[in-house]
Design a protein around this motif. Structure first.
Motif, PDB file in Angstrom:
ATOM      1  N   GLN A  43       0.856  -1.185   0.000  1.00  0.00           N
ATOM      2  CA  GLN A  43       0.000   0.000   0.000  1.00  0.00           C
ATOM      3  C   GLN A  43       0.889   1.230   0.000  1.00  0.00           C
ATOM      4  OE1 GLN A  43      -2.890  -0.200   3.119  1.00  0.00           O
ATOM      5  NE2 GLN A  43      -3.962  -1.891   2.150  1.00  0.00           N
ATOM      6  N   GLN A  44       0.605   2.141  -0.920  1.00  0.00           N
ATOM      7  CA  GLN A  44       1.440   3.321  -1.099  1.00  0.00           C
ATOM      8  C   GLN A  44       0.592   4.469  -1.612  1.00  0.00           C
ATOM      9  OE1 GLN A  44       4.823   3.635  -0.558  1.00  0.00           O
ATOM     10  NE2 GLN A  44       4.523   5.779  -1.041  1.00  0.00           N
ATOM     11  N   SER A  45       0.860   5.663  -1.123  1.00  0.00           N
ATOM     12  CA  SER A  45       0.126   6.827  -1.631  1.00  0.00           C
ATOM     13  C   SER A  45       0.589   7.134  -3.050  1.00  0.00           C
ATOM     14  CB  SER A  45       0.347   8.039  -0.722  1.00  0.00           C
ATOM     15  OG  SER A  45       1.709   8.362  -0.656  1.00  0.00           O
ATOM     16  N   VAL A  46      -0.360   7.471  -3.908  1.00  0.00           N
ATOM     17  CA  VAL A  46      -0.073   7.785  -5.313  1.00  0.00           C
ATOM     18  C   VAL A  46      -0.853   9.032  -5.705  1.00  0.00           C
ATOM     19  CG1 VAL A  46       0.452   5.417  -6.014  1.00  0.00           C
ATOM     20  CG2 VAL A  46      -1.890   6.231  -6.137  1.00  0.00           C
ATOM     21  N   ASP A  47      -0.434   9.656  -6.811  1.00  0.00           N
ATOM     22  CA  ASP A  47      -1.173  10.832  -7.281  1.00  0.00           C
ATOM     23  C   ASP A  47      -2.339  10.397  -8.170  1.00  0.00           C
ATOM     24  OD1 ASP A  47      -0.220  10.438  -9.945  1.00  0.00           O
ATOM     25  OD2 ASP A  47       1.618  11.526  -9.450  1.00  0.00           O
ATOM     26  N   SER A  48      -3.089  11.350  -8.644  1.00  0.00           N
ATOM     27  CA  SER A  48      -4.325  11.053  -9.376  1.00  0.00           C
ATOM     28  C   SER A  48      -4.088  10.514 -10.784  1.00  0.00           C
ATOM     29  CB  SER A  48      -5.196  12.310  -9.449  1.00  0.00           C
ATOM     30  OG  SER A  48      -4.488  13.341 -10.116  1.00  0.00           O
ATOM     31  N   SER A  49      -2.854  10.480 -11.270  1.00  0.00           N
ATOM     32  CA  SER A  49      -2.591   9.969 -12.617  1.00  0.00           C
ATOM     33  C   SER A  49      -2.620   8.439 -12.669  1.00  0.00           C
ATOM     34  CB  SER A  49      -1.236  10.479 -13.125  1.00  0.00           C
ATOM     35  OG  SER A  49      -0.181   9.913 -12.374  1.00  0.00           O
ATOM     36  N   LYS A  60      12.856   0.938  -4.414  1.00  0.00           N
ATOM     37  CA  LYS A  60      13.295   1.358  -3.095  1.00  0.00           C
ATOM     38  C   LYS A  60      14.811   1.305  -3.102  1.00  0.00           C
ATOM     39  CE  LYS A  60      11.723   0.992   1.572  1.00  0.00           C
ATOM     40  NZ  LYS A  60      10.880   0.283   2.509  1.00  0.00           N
ATOM     41  N   LYS A  61      15.444   2.311  -2.554  1.00  0.00           N
ATOM     42  CA  LYS A  61      16.902   2.366  -2.578  1.00  0.00           C
ATOM     43  C   LYS A  61      17.487   1.175  -1.817  1.00  0.00           C
ATOM     44  CE  LYS A  61      17.242   7.298  -3.167  1.00  0.00           C
ATOM     45  NZ  LYS A  61      17.720   8.562  -2.652  1.00  0.00           N
ATOM     46  N   THR A  62      18.531   0.595  -2.375  1.00  0.00           N
ATOM     47  CA  THR A  62      19.161  -0.586  -1.799  1.00  0.00           C
ATOM     48  C   THR A  62      19.655  -0.339  -0.381  1.00  0.00           C
ATOM     49  OG1 THR A  62      19.829  -1.275  -4.008  1.00  0.00           O
ATOM     50  CG2 THR A  62      20.958  -2.321  -2.162  1.00  0.00           C
ATOM     51  N   GLY A  63      20.160   0.853  -0.127  1.00  0.00           N
ATOM     52  CA  GLY A  63      20.650   1.175   1.216  1.00  0.00           C
ATOM     53  C   GLY A  63      19.567   1.048   2.267  1.00  0.00           C
ATOM     54  N   PHE A  64      18.335   1.448   1.933  1.00  0.00           N
ATOM     55  CA  PHE A  64      17.231   1.328   2.885  1.00  0.00           C
ATOM     56  C   PHE A  64      16.810  -0.128   3.070  1.00  0.00           C
ATOM     57  CE2 PHE A  64      16.787   5.856   2.078  1.00  0.00           C
ATOM     58  CZ  PHE A  64      16.574   6.317   3.361  1.00  0.00           C
ATOM     59  N   SER A 116      12.155   1.697  13.786  1.00  0.00           N
ATOM     60  CA  SER A 116      11.836   1.496  12.368  1.00  0.00           C
ATOM     61  C   SER A 116      10.783   2.477  11.865  1.00  0.00           C
ATOM     62  CB  SER A 116      11.390   0.054  12.118  1.00  0.00           C
ATOM     63  OG  SER A 116      10.163  -0.201  12.754  1.00  0.00           O
ATOM     64  N   LYS A 117       9.972   3.013  12.753  1.00  0.00           N
ATOM     65  CA  LYS A 117       8.967   4.004  12.341  1.00  0.00           C
ATOM     66  C   LYS A 117       9.625   5.278  11.826  1.00  0.00           C
ATOM     67  CE  LYS A 117       5.599   2.296  15.627  1.00  0.00           C
ATOM     68  NZ  LYS A 117       4.860   2.546  16.850  1.00  0.00           N
ATOM     69  N   PHE A 118      10.824   5.578  12.339  1.00  0.00           N
ATOM     70  CA  PHE A 118      11.520   6.789  11.940  1.00  0.00           C
ATOM     71  C   PHE A 118      12.395   6.593  10.710  1.00  0.00           C
ATOM     72  CE2 PHE A 118      10.963   7.105  16.580  1.00  0.00           C
ATOM     73  CZ  PHE A 118      10.106   8.190  16.601  1.00  0.00           C
ATOM     74  N   VAL A 119      12.647   5.355  10.330  1.00  0.00           N
ATOM     75  CA  VAL A 119      13.579   5.059   9.247  1.00  0.00           C
ATOM     76  C   VAL A 119      12.863   4.697   7.952  1.00  0.00           C
ATOM     77  CG1 VAL A 119      15.515   3.558   8.600  1.00  0.00           C
ATOM     78  CG2 VAL A 119      15.237   4.263  10.948  1.00  0.00           C
ATOM     79  N   GLN A 120      11.571   4.479   8.006  1.00  0.00           N
ATOM     80  CA  GLN A 120      10.843   4.009   6.833  1.00  0.00           C
ATOM     81  C   GLN A 120      10.951   4.992   5.680  1.00  0.00           C
ATOM     82  OE1 GLN A 120       6.841   3.166   7.971  1.00  0.00           O
ATOM     83  NE2 GLN A 120       7.385   1.307   9.052  1.00  0.00           N
ATOM     84  N   GLN A 121      11.140   4.432   4.498  1.00  0.00           N
ATOM     85  CA  GLN A 121      11.166   5.214   3.285  1.00  0.00           C
ATOM     86  C   GLN A 121      10.053   4.694   2.388  1.00  0.00           C
ATOM     87  OE1 GLN A 121      13.899   4.138   0.337  1.00  0.00           O
ATOM     88  NE2 GLN A 121      13.969   6.122  -0.622  1.00  0.00           N
ATOM     89  N   GLU A 122       9.344   5.617   1.776  1.00  0.00           N
ATOM     90  CA  GLU A 122       8.281   5.192   0.886  1.00  0.00           C
ATOM     91  C   GLU A 122       8.869   4.647  -0.407  1.00  0.00           C
ATOM     92  OE1 GLU A 122       5.319   8.138   0.234  1.00  0.00           O
ATOM     93  OE2 GLU A 122       4.586   8.011   2.280  1.00  0.00           O
ATOM     94  N   PHE A 123       8.100   3.799  -1.057  1.00  0.00           N
ATOM     95  CA  PHE A 123       8.489   3.283  -2.359  1.00  0.00           C
ATOM     96  C   PHE A 123       8.343   4.381  -3.402  1.00  0.00           C
ATOM     97  CE2 PHE A 123       7.049  -0.478  -0.059  1.00  0.00           C
ATOM     98  CZ  PHE A 123       8.087  -1.360  -0.306  1.00  0.00           C
TER      99      PHE A 123
END
Length: 132
Positions: A43-49, A60-64, A116-123
């Motif tokens: 589940q991820q937020s997306v724009d209207s397009s 997702k960046k490999t480092g994350f 982990s709540k502070f480190v999360q990165q969105e896709f």
């Protein structure tokens, strides 16, 4: 990390994306007589397009990804071993070693869950027909 998926639902700007996980043999199931594949929903937020049915690339960046793996596996393992060693060093019994090992593991899980709540990165979500 890059995966491909299909948007199966969008509600209030949040897309539900179906992603097929690769099997242990890397998707070459002829060599291992057919591994079961597993479907994962992101589940991820997306724009209207974006619309239902869009084929998308999820990045997702490999480092994350490595940081998340370290948080999930590395830190609890280190705490468990340190708890066992310290328990035996201080009290010289296996019971104390085992109890402190599991106590430290519990503390590590709580810390990882909180941190982990502070480190999360969105896709990063892109339509497959887009060039990037």
């Amino acid at each position: 990390m890059t995966k491909q998926g299909i948007i199966v639902a969008i509600e209030n700007g949040i897309a539900k994306i179906r992603v097929e996980r690769a099997s242990a043999c890397g998707g070459n199931c002829v060599s291992c007589k057919g591994c079961p594949s597993e479907t994962v929903f992101i589940q991820q937020s997306v724009d209207s397009s974006f619309v239902v049915g869009d084929r998308v690339r999820i990045e997702k960046k490999t480092g994350f990804v490595l940081l998340e793996a370290f948080l999930g596996y590395g830190i609890p393992s280190v705490f468990f071993v340190l708890g066992a060693v310290l328990g035996y060093q201080f009290w010289k019994t296996e019971r104390a070693s085992v109890l402190l090992a599991f106590g430290a593991l519990f503390i590590a899980i709580v810390l990882v869950k909180t941190f982990s709540k502070f480190v999360q990165q969105e896709f990063i979500i892109r339509k497959l027909d887009e060039t990037s």
